[in-house]
Design a protein around this motif. Structure first.
Motif, PDB file in Angstrom:
ATOM      1  N   ALA A 384       1.122  -1.297   0.072  1.00 10.40           N
ATOM      2  CA  ALA A 384      -0.159   0.339   0.247  1.00 10.40           C
ATOM      3  C   ALA A 384       0.838   1.353   0.373  1.00 10.40           C
ATOM      4  N   GLU A 385       2.032   1.077   0.314  1.00  5.93           N
ATOM      5  CA  GLU A 385       3.439   2.474   0.566  1.00  5.93           C
ATOM      6  C   GLU A 385       3.612   2.607  -0.672  1.00  5.93           C
ATOM      7  N   LEU A 386       3.869   1.637  -1.333  1.00  2.00           N
ATOM      8  CA  LEU A 386       4.683   2.277  -2.237  1.00  2.00           C
ATOM      9  C   LEU A 386       3.930   2.009  -3.373  1.00  2.00           C
ATOM     10  N   ALA A 387       2.497   1.861  -3.242  1.00  5.52           N
ATOM     11  CA  ALA A 387       1.248   1.788  -4.519  1.00  5.52           C
ATOM     12  C   ALA A 387       1.310   3.674  -4.056  1.00  5.52           C
ATOM     13  N   GLY A 388       1.202   3.772  -3.233  1.00  5.25           N
ATOM     14  CA  GLY A 388       0.797   5.504  -2.474  1.00  5.25           C
ATOM     15  C   GLY A 388       1.940   5.774  -3.247  1.00  5.25           C
ATOM     16  N   HIS A 414       8.492   5.713  -9.706  1.00  9.68           N
ATOM     17  CA  HIS A 414       8.320   6.178  -8.426  1.00  9.68           C
ATOM     18  C   HIS A 414       8.295   7.608  -8.643  1.00  9.68           C
ATOM     19  N   LYS A 415       6.750   8.344  -8.265  1.00  7.93           N
ATOM     20  CA  LYS A 415       7.071   9.926  -8.711  1.00  7.93           C
ATOM     21  C   LYS A 415       7.883  10.884  -8.392  1.00  7.93           C
ATOM     22  N   GLU A 416       8.286  10.159  -6.849  1.00  6.81           N
ATOM     23  CA  GLU A 416       8.939  11.062  -6.086  1.00  6.81           C
ATOM     24  C   GLU A 416      10.338  11.053  -6.488  1.00  6.81           C
TER      25      GLU A 416
END
Length: 640
Positions: A384-388, A414-416
């Motif tokens: 859930a953390e990575l999906a976010g 990875h958007k960040e």
């Protein structure tokens, strides 16, 4: 006999209201366009950056410009953006002759729509364009329903030839029983043409492209049309986009009744809008007191994607993404060479040049979990953390929305970190093709926000290379060379690369040959492998130019053995010593140029990804001696 109906009047009234509401912002944009370099300021920074990236697909010397720098008004970024846009999309009327060749090709698919009633009487005219091998696009107010379409016809070649004499006209009935879709709000109608593939092939078609970046404020547009129901004409150059709305474009150009349904092209002959209305616009002298409006292609395609269609009609709609074919001589010989003969007497469709990324992203199937015979190897699972933290595919039509499909491979970003979490590719050794490498030209992916992917800026004036994650030739396979070429070209997206020291990227280490060795293993059934690759995105990776540089990279390679059992092996490689001079070095993990085979579970621990059943298929899983990495010096060191 022009189309004069309540439907058309209603569309014009709605367009006039939108034009009036946007008077202030539009005039501000026009004022900016008068400034030197103002074209870089007249639209949103993200749109400007995406447009520049898209232009890079056609002009090899164009490099991406950071949208964040444009938004911040960075002088260097604004100067670079302005120079690119002024040179390519600015007021200079000098264009390469390829522009004419492209226009000849694009215009062949444009025809005059004869609107007829149930009694067979002519009720008016419109314009339409083939947008697939069998589908014609025009306005809803031209063909409001299937019944009207069934009475009407489209005429191609209603125009004069190069000798000034009328060309022979080819007329075809429309076939709404086969396909018809329309929408009043977006004012479009899409209908099948009642003709064989051979009958329509000479006219080609103009593909509709969902990707953003096709036009911004300040771009010139060209409309190929049948004004007043007359012979085919083209409005050139003095036609500029002056506003971009959610669903519509506003532009200045010369059109008349009968031009309804005309395709609106950018200078690269991509369809950017469907023309549908011309309205008064507050007496603005610079465009004759009138403003024209077109429906944005991306909105039409989004609407169509969201509609349920029976399987037979969905199959026709799917062909909107089909690449135009070249005409072939009757004797079945080689494709004919495109030559220029004005005006508009050529029919041949040219394939995009090698090394150019296909601009239509709707036809990418991506990584296939069922690729290996008898087994399913899904994409790695995200917590859930990575999906976010995964960047969203803005054109996704299914779940998960963070997957970016390409030809034969997929990427999750990875958007960040603005780098791939992982890539996944299917490799078929039986149909692989050794394609010649063209000059590298990397592109941003328009499906991902430009702020969520690293562009050219990090690679300038340093020893960093754009390191492929999916190797160039891994997905380059298929029944025909064009299929392989498309996949080859797709690997040149910035989403598929990571900053790597040039010595690391170019050195022929064991790492570079892992896929080849596993693919060609004597124990590999059916000569197929699926490979998942990515950087280790560690929290303590150090910063360089605002980017945290990965120190380690990993692969998980799956194949099926001759006995039918699945085998999955994992590998780790470090470039830490090589990037040490670029940023503050952290603790040393693995030596440069040294490749390690590690348990699949170790990659899961490092990345936080879930690899499903693959850890159980790892030949190292049950060996106590493999609790630490084992260096791979030669193929004999591999455990498959």
């Amino acid at each position: 006999m022009d189309v004069q109906t309540d439907r058309q009047s209603g569309q014009q009234q709605a367009a006039a209201e939108r034009a009036a509401e946007r008077t202030g912002p539009r005039q501000a944009k026009i004022a900016l366009l008068r400034k030197p370099g103002g074209i870089a300021e007249a639209d949103e920074p993200s749109r400007v950056a995406t447009r520049i990236d898209r232009l890079g697909r056609y002009y090899p010397d164009v490099r991406p410009v950071s949208p964040a720098a444009i938004a911040a008004g960075d002088p260097a970024a604004m100067t670079a953006a302005g120079a690119i846009l002024e040179r390519i999309a600015g007021t200079n009327d000098l264009l390469g002759v390829g522009y004419l060749e492209g226009g000849v090709t694009a215009s062949a698919a444009v025809g005059r729509v004869n609107i007829r009633n149930a009694q067979g009487r002519l009720a008016g005219y419109g314009t339409g364009s083939l947008v697939s091998p069998e589908l014609l696009l025009t306005n809803h107010h031209v063909l409001p329903d299937a019944a009207t379409a069934g009475f009407s016809v489209v005429e191609f070649d209603y125009q004069d030839g190069v000798d000034g004499l009328p060309r022979p006209v080819r007329a075809f009935a429309l076939d709404p029983d086969r396909f018809f879709a329309a929408d009043r709000t977006l004012d479009f109608a899409l209908v099948a043409v009642k003709a064989t593939a051979d009958e329509l092939r000479p006219f080609g078609f103009n593909r509709l492209i969902a990707s953003e970046g096709k036009a911004i404020v300040g771009d010139f547009v060209t409309i190929v049309q049948h004004p007043g129901g007359g012979k085919k004409q083209v409005a050139l150059r003095e036609n500029r986009v002056v506003d971009v709305l959610d669903d519509f474009l506003h532009y200045e150009t010369d059109t008349e009744p009968g031009s309804s349904g005309s395709p609106v092209f950018n200078d690269q002959w991509e369809v950017v809008a469907l023309h549908h209305a011309g309205v008064p616009a507050g007496g603005r002298a610079e465009y004759g007191g009138f403003l024209n409006e077109g429906v944005r292609v991306s909105k039409l395609l989004k609407f169509l994607r969201e509609q349920p269609f029976p399987p037979d009609r969905q199959a026709l709609l799917d062909r909107l993404a089909t690449r135009p074919e070249r005409a072939r001589p009757a004797d079945g010989g080689a494709p004919q060479v495109l030559t220029l003969s004005m005006p508009f007497d050529i029919r041949l469709r040219a394939e995009p040049a090698a090394g150019r990324i296909d601009p239509d992203y709707s036809n990418r199937a991506g990584y296939d979990p069922g690729f290996l015979p008898g087994h399913t190897v899904p994409l790695p699972g995200l917590s859930a953390e990575l999906a976010g933290l995964a960047a969203l595919n803005r054109q996704a039509t299914g779940e998960p929305r963070y997957v970016l499909p390409y030809h034969h491979f997929s990427v999750v970003m990875h958007k960040e970190r603005r780098l791939a979490m992982f890539t996944a590719v299917n490799i078929d050794g039986r149909t692989s093709r050794a394609l010649r490498r063209e000059a590298d030209h990397w592109s941003l992916d328009p499906r991902v926000a430009v702020t969520e992917q690293i562009g050219e800026e990090i690679y300038r004036d340093n020893p960093l290379d754009r390191g492929h994650l999916v190797r160039r030739l891994d997905p380059a396979w298929g029944a025909t060379e064009p299929i392989a070429q498309l996949a080859n070209d797709d690997t040149f997206h910035f989403t598929n690369c990571s900053p790597q020291h040039k010595d690391f990227n170019q050195n022929k280490t064991t790492w570079a040959g892992l896929e080849d060795y596993v693919l060609n293993s004597a124990d590999n059934f059916d000569l197929k492998v699926s490979v998942v690759t990515g950087p280790v995105l560690a929290a303590d990776d150090d910063h360089y130019r605002g980017v945290r540089l990965p120190r380690q990279f990993w692969k998980v390679v799956a194949m099926v053995k001759d006995g039918g059992a699945l085998s999955a092996t994992a590998y780790l490689l470090s470039q830490e010593e090589l990037i040490r001079g670029l940023e503050v070095a952290a603790g040393f993990d693995y030596g440069a140029y040294r490749t390690y085979q590690v348990p699949v579970r170790r990659i899961a621990e490092l990345t936080g990804l879930s690899f499903g059943d693959l850890p159980a298929a790892d030949p190292l899983a049950g060996l106590e001696s493999t609790s630490v990495a084992q260096e791979v010096r030669t193929a004999a060191d591999l455990v498959l």
